[in-house]
Every structure is written in structure tokens, then in C-alpha cells.
Design a protein around this motif. Structure first.
Motif, PDB file in Angstrom:
ATOM      1  N   PRO A  67       0.820  -1.217   0.000  1.00 14.29           N
ATOM      2  CA  PRO A  67       0.000   0.000   0.000  1.00 14.29           C
ATOM      3  C   PRO A  67       0.855   1.271   0.000  1.00 14.29           C
ATOM      4  CG  PRO A  67       0.128  -0.888   2.219  1.00 14.29           C
ATOM      5  CD  PRO A  67       0.877  -1.851   1.341  1.00 14.29           C
ATOM      6  N   GLN A  68       0.394   2.292  -0.698  1.00 14.36           N
ATOM      7  CA  GLN A  68       0.992   3.622  -0.706  1.00 14.36           C
ATOM      8  C   GLN A  68      -0.080   4.609  -0.235  1.00 14.36           C
ATOM      9  OE1 GLN A  68       4.195   4.303  -1.300  1.00 14.36           O
ATOM     10  NE2 GLN A  68       4.726   2.205  -1.896  1.00 14.36           N
ATOM     11  N   ILE A  69       0.322   5.539   0.648  1.00 13.28           N
ATOM     12  CA  ILE A  69      -0.664   6.397   1.320  1.00 13.28           C
ATOM     13  C   ILE A  69      -0.400   7.859   0.958  1.00 13.28           C
ATOM     14  CG2 ILE A  69      -1.668   7.007   3.559  1.00 13.28           C
ATOM     15  CD1 ILE A  69      -0.370   4.354   4.607  1.00 13.28           C
ATOM     16  N   PHE A  70      -1.493   8.563   0.607  1.00 21.55           N
ATOM     17  CA  PHE A  70      -1.423   9.978   0.256  1.00 21.55           C
ATOM     18  C   PHE A  70      -2.486  10.748   1.036  1.00 21.55           C
ATOM     19  CE2 PHE A  70       0.604   7.920  -3.254  1.00 21.55           C
ATOM     20  CZ  PHE A  70       1.514   8.824  -3.779  1.00 21.55           C
ATOM     21  N   ASN A  71      -2.201  12.024   1.265  1.00 22.31           N
ATOM     22  CA  ASN A  71      -3.216  12.964   1.760  1.00 22.31           C
ATOM     23  C   ASN A  71      -3.480  13.920   0.612  1.00 22.31           C
ATOM     24  OD1 ASN A  71      -4.692  15.046   2.905  1.00 22.31           O
ATOM     25  ND2 ASN A  71      -3.613  14.964   4.876  1.00 22.31           N
ATOM     26  N   GLU A  72      -4.581  13.657  -0.110  1.00 20.05           N
ATOM     27  CA  GLU A  72      -4.841  14.351  -1.371  1.00 20.05           C
ATOM     28  C   GLU A  72      -3.639  14.148  -2.300  1.00 20.05           C
ATOM     29  OE1 GLU A  72      -7.581  15.515  -2.362  1.00 20.05           O
ATOM     30  OE2 GLU A  72      -8.747  15.775  -0.549  1.00 20.05           O
ATOM     31  N   GLU A  73      -2.921  15.229  -2.635  1.00 21.69           N
ATOM     32  CA  GLU A  73      -1.772  15.112  -3.525  1.00 21.69           C
ATOM     33  C   GLU A  73      -0.458  14.920  -2.763  1.00 21.69           C
ATOM     34  OE1 GLU A  73      -2.551  15.111  -6.741  1.00 21.69           O
ATOM     35  OE2 GLU A  73      -4.633  15.497  -6.167  1.00 21.69           O
ATOM     36  N   MET A  74      -0.497  15.044  -1.444  1.00 20.05           N
ATOM     37  CA  MET A  74       0.724  14.964  -0.641  1.00 20.05           C
ATOM     38  C   MET A  74       1.037  13.519  -0.281  1.00 20.05           C
ATOM     39  SD  MET A  74       1.491  16.603   3.121  1.00 20.05           S
ATOM     40  CE  MET A  74       0.420  15.390   3.922  1.00 20.05           C
ATOM     41  N   TYR A  75       2.258  13.126  -0.559  1.00 19.29           N
ATOM     42  CA  TYR A  75       2.679  11.766  -0.248  1.00 19.29           C
ATOM     43  C   TYR A  75       2.969  11.634   1.249  1.00 19.29           C
ATOM     44  CZ  TYR A  75       5.373   7.422  -0.355  1.00 19.29           C
ATOM     45  OH  TYR A  75       5.834   6.136  -0.145  1.00 19.29           O
ATOM     46  N   CYS A  76       2.377  10.620   1.880  1.00 19.77           N
ATOM     47  CA  CYS A  76       2.583  10.367   3.317  1.00 19.77           C
ATOM     48  C   CYS A  76       3.655   9.305   3.532  1.00 19.77           C
ATOM     49  CB  CYS A  76       1.269   9.923   3.973  1.00 19.77           C
ATOM     50  SG  CYS A  76      -0.041  11.170   3.901  1.00 19.77           S
ATOM     51  N   GLY A  77       3.537   8.165   2.840  1.00 22.69           N
ATOM     52  CA  GLY A  77       4.528   7.124   3.004  1.00 22.69           C
ATOM     53  C   GLY A  77       4.004   5.764   2.608  1.00 22.69           C
ATOM     54  N   ASP A  78       4.880   4.775   2.767  1.00 24.30           N
ATOM     55  CA  ASP A  78       4.501   3.398   2.458  1.00 24.30           C
ATOM     56  C   ASP A  78       4.158   2.677   3.758  1.00 24.30           C
ATOM     57  OD1 ASP A  78       6.934   3.166   3.655  1.00 24.30           O
ATOM     58  OD2 ASP A  78       7.988   2.428   1.874  1.00 24.30           O
ATOM     59  N   TYR A  79       4.079   1.353   3.706  1.00 22.59           N
ATOM     60  CA  TYR A  79       3.673   0.608   4.898  1.00 22.59           C
ATOM     61  C   TYR A  79       4.715   0.722   6.007  1.00 22.59           C
ATOM     62  CZ  TYR A  79       2.487  -3.143   8.058  1.00 22.59           C
ATOM     63  OH  TYR A  79       2.191  -3.860   9.183  1.00 22.59           O
ATOM     64  N   GLU A  80       5.988   0.706   5.655  1.00 21.31           N
ATOM     65  CA  GLU A  80       7.034   0.740   6.679  1.00 21.31           C
ATOM     66  C   GLU A  80       6.964   2.032   7.494  1.00 21.31           C
ATOM     67  OE1 GLU A  80       7.454  -0.569   3.694  1.00 21.31           O
ATOM     68  OE2 GLU A  80       7.807  -2.614   4.418  1.00 21.31           O
ATOM     69  N   THR A  81       6.832   3.174   6.805  1.00 25.26           N
ATOM     70  CA  THR A  81       6.748   4.446   7.537  1.00 25.26           C
ATOM     71  C   THR A  81       5.432   4.551   8.302  1.00 25.26           C
ATOM     72  OG1 THR A  81       5.975   5.466   5.482  1.00 25.26           O
ATOM     73  CG2 THR A  81       8.305   5.720   6.037  1.00 25.26           C
ATOM     74  N   PHE A  82       4.362   3.983   7.743  1.00 24.10           N
ATOM     75  CA  PHE A  82       3.089   3.944   8.457  1.00 24.10           C
ATOM     76  C   PHE A  82       3.211   3.127   9.737  1.00 24.10           C
ATOM     77  CE2 PHE A  82      -0.710   1.432   9.362  1.00 24.10           C
ATOM     78  CZ  PHE A  82      -1.640   2.427   9.622  1.00 24.10           C
ATOM     79  N   PHE A  83       3.878   1.999   9.664  1.00 23.03           N
ATOM     80  CA  PHE A  83       4.030   1.139  10.836  1.00 23.03           C
ATOM     81  C   PHE A  83       4.843   1.848  11.925  1.00 23.03           C
ATOM     82  CE2 PHE A  83       6.298  -2.113  13.269  1.00 23.03           C
ATOM     83  CZ  PHE A  83       5.244  -2.908  13.691  1.00 23.03           C
ATOM     84  N   GLU A  84       5.898   2.562  11.520  1.00 24.69           N
ATOM     85  CA  GLU A  84       6.701   3.301  12.493  1.00 24.69           C
ATOM     86  C   GLU A  84       5.870   4.383  13.179  1.00 24.69           C
ATOM     87  OE1 GLU A  84      10.028   4.838  10.387  1.00 24.69           O
ATOM     88  OE2 GLU A  84      10.992   2.875  10.115  1.00 24.69           O
ATOM     89  N   ALA A  85       5.045   5.081  12.406  1.00 23.81           N
ATOM     90  CA  ALA A  85       4.186   6.119  12.987  1.00 23.81           C
ATOM     91  C   ALA A  85       3.174   5.503  13.946  1.00 23.81           C
ATOM     92  CB  ALA A  85       3.472   6.883  11.879  1.00 23.81           C
TER      93      ALA A  85
END
Length: 204
Positions: A67-85
Motif C-alpha cells: 500500500p501507498q498512502i497519500f493525503n490528497e496530492e501529498m505523499y505520506c509514506g509506504d507501509y514501513e513508515t506507516f508502521f513506524e508512525a
């Protein structure tokens, strides 16, 4: 603002499916609005995701995996950065959202802000308090002496008497010193008189 989660509904990778479920399940638990965009059945979604993932986040083959995560057009991160957050209780910050009141992330931010503001204020108060205590101590000390003298007239009289004695003793020393030259003059005059008498006796 809408959180966009790019997924692959037809992925044959068990690891990818598990990561996608983890992201979606956590967003639903936090009641965060999000939209699922399938890259397996929609070529436009696949192209948009690949074009908007930063180059440093892409694997060596250049194709980012869901999975790749965005806030509208802004890139948030992938699963690894999501898991760390998620582990650091900073998911709202990761998503670019304001944490709701009462959430762990909001409490952490509030405590951090209080700690930051409190340290500087406490040091300033300590400096002012110390100066104030010194001034008050000096004033209280003078007032305490005055109160003792007012409450104990004998003590005040004794202090005044000691001051008078000290003043009287100083002139006494002056008188003693002034008497010494007078006595010496008298002795010299007596010796002169004796010499004159001796000379007069020799003449006679």
C-alpha cells in the motif's frame, strides 16, 4: 482532505495483502475517512501512484508496491513508515492530520508543549523568586531589629548606653594624651628651676 490508500485487490502476495489490511483496519479503528484506490483494476490509479511516489521511496526497479498512502496530492509514506508512525503514536502527524482532542497523540503533543513552556517559565520564576526573597529577607531583618527595640525598651536603653560609653571613652583617651605633654612640661620647668637654684647657690 481525503486520505488515499492505493491497494492491489488482486495481488498474489500474502505479505502485501496483510499490509493492506493492516493499514485499512487501523484507519477504520481511528474513524479516519479514507478512499481505497485499486491499482490492479484501474490503470489510471496505477499510473498516478507510480508518478507521485518520490523517487527515493521507490525500489530499485522503480515500481512502488502497495500500500501507498497519500493525503490528497501529498505523499505520506509506504507501509514501513506507516508502521513506524503507528508504533510511535504519531499516525495523525504521518497523515498530515490534526489529532482529535483526547487522543494519545493529542495528549503527547499537549504534554510536550507544556513541558517546553514550563521549563523556561520555571527558570524565570526561580530567578525572580530568589531576588524577591533576598529583598524581603533584608527588609524583614531590619524590621525585626526595630520590633525588638520597640518591644524591649530596656534593650534599646542598653544599646543607647553602650553607644554613650563608646563616645565617652574616645575623649578620655584624648585627655590622657593631652595630659602627657603637660606633665612633661612641668617636669622640664622643675628641672630648670633646680638648675637655677644650683647656679645661684654656687654664686653665693
Amino acid at each position: 482532505m481525503v486520505i488515499k490508500v492505493f491497494l492491489a485487490s488482486l495481488s498474489g502476495s500474502t505479505a502485501i495483502k496483510k499490509k493492506q489490511q493492516d493499514v485499512v483496519g487501523f484507519l477504520e479503528a481511528l474513524k479516519i475517512d479514507y478512499a481505497q484506490l485499486d491499482i490492479a483494476s484501474n490503470e489510471d490509479n496505477r499510473r498516478w501512484m507510480r508518478e507521485n511516489v518520490p523517487g527515493e521511496k521507490k525500489p530499485t526497479n522503480g515500481i512502488p508496491l502497495p500500500p501507498q498512502i497519500f493525503n490528497e496530492e501529498m505523499y505520506c509514506g509506504d507501509y514501513e513508515t506507516f508502521f513506524e508512525a503507528k508504533e510511535d503514536n504519531t499516525v495523525y502527524e504521518f497523515l498530515g492530520l490534526t489529532p482529535p482532542p483526547g487522543s494519545k497523540e493529542a495528549q503527547q503533543a499537549e504534554n510536550t508543549q507544556k513541558l517546553h513552556n514550563g521549563s523556561g517559565t520555571e527558570e524565570h520564576l526561580d530567578d525572580d523568586t530568589t531576588k524577591k526573597e533576598i529583598v524581603e529577607a533584608e527588609q524583614n531583618g531590619d524590621a525585626h531589629i526595630a520590633e525588638l527595640e520597640e518591644d524591649d525598651p530596656d534593650k534599646k536603653a542598653e544599646t543607647d548606653a553602650q553607644d554613650d560609653i563608646a563616645e565617652e571613652e574616645e575623649p578620655a583617651e584624648d585627655d590622657e594624651e593631652s595630659r602627657k605633654p603637660a606633665e612633661e612640661e612641668e617636669q622640664e620647668e622643675g628641672e630648670e628651676d633646680r638648675e637655677e637654684e644650683e647656679q645661684a647657690s654656687e654664686v653665693l
